[in-house]
Design a protein around this motif. Structure first.
Motif: not given
Length: 175
Positions: A17-37
């Motif tokens: 089955q195929s699904f249409q999706v969109e990532p749900g985050f507005i920021t991405v945490p990485y290595s102790g920092n938050e990066y805006p999408v």
């Protein structure tokens, strides 16, 4: 969080089955920092039952994050390719793989798309981000962005190993 219910796919052999999706985050945490999408796009994820308690998840897209330049701290939009191609096997004996599968397949039937996207971002995260190849960075004396403003600060940094010799020369100047 973007989740897909895959209980029907898990229980029906050969079902896809195929699904249409969109990532749900507005920021991405990485290595102790938050990066805006800065940019994300919806994409199609295909989930296929390939055996008893075993599914194949595939899909591709791209997402852009705003990451500060390592020299001047100006925000740079960095694009990450998202290429999901993963087999989730609920029958595995490997403890690390079981733990990973539990992060991706919540409560046995909810597929966590955001974790798959985050894994792709973490895999492709650059070691160094520059706004441009010849970025001049920040002045260590006054803190201005040298790409935007020229400053007259003394840029010479004395070598601390030479301090004893420098003291001798300074003493002779006074005589």
């Amino acid at each position: 969080m973007m989740q897909i219910n895959v209980s029907e796919i898990l229980s029906t052999s050969g079902k896809s089955q195929s699904f249409q999706v969109e990532p749900g985050f507005i920021t991405v945490p990485y290595s102790g920092n938050e990066y805006p999408v800065s940019e994300k796009e919806s994409f199609t994820v295909t989930v296929e039952n390939i055996g008893k308690k075993k599914i194949h998840v595939a899909g591709n897209s791209k997402i852009s994050l705003l990451i500060p330049c390592d020299r001047c701290l100006s925000e740079v939009s960095v694009e990450f390719p998202i290429e999901i191609d993963v087999v989730i096997d609920r029958n595995t004996e490997d403890d690390d793989e079981k733990e990973w599968n539990e992060l991706i397949l919540l409560e046995g039937s909810m597929l966590e798309i955001d974790m798959l996207v985050y894994d792709e971002i973490a895999t492709h995260f650059p070691m160094k981000v520059l706004c441009k190849e010849d970025c001049k960075g920040i002045c260590p004396v006054c803190g201005c962005n040298r790409n935007e403003t020229a400053c007259d600060c003394d840029q010479s940094v004395p070598d601390p190993r030479m301090s004893a010799i420098r003291d001798i020369f300074n003493n002779f100047k006074e005589v």
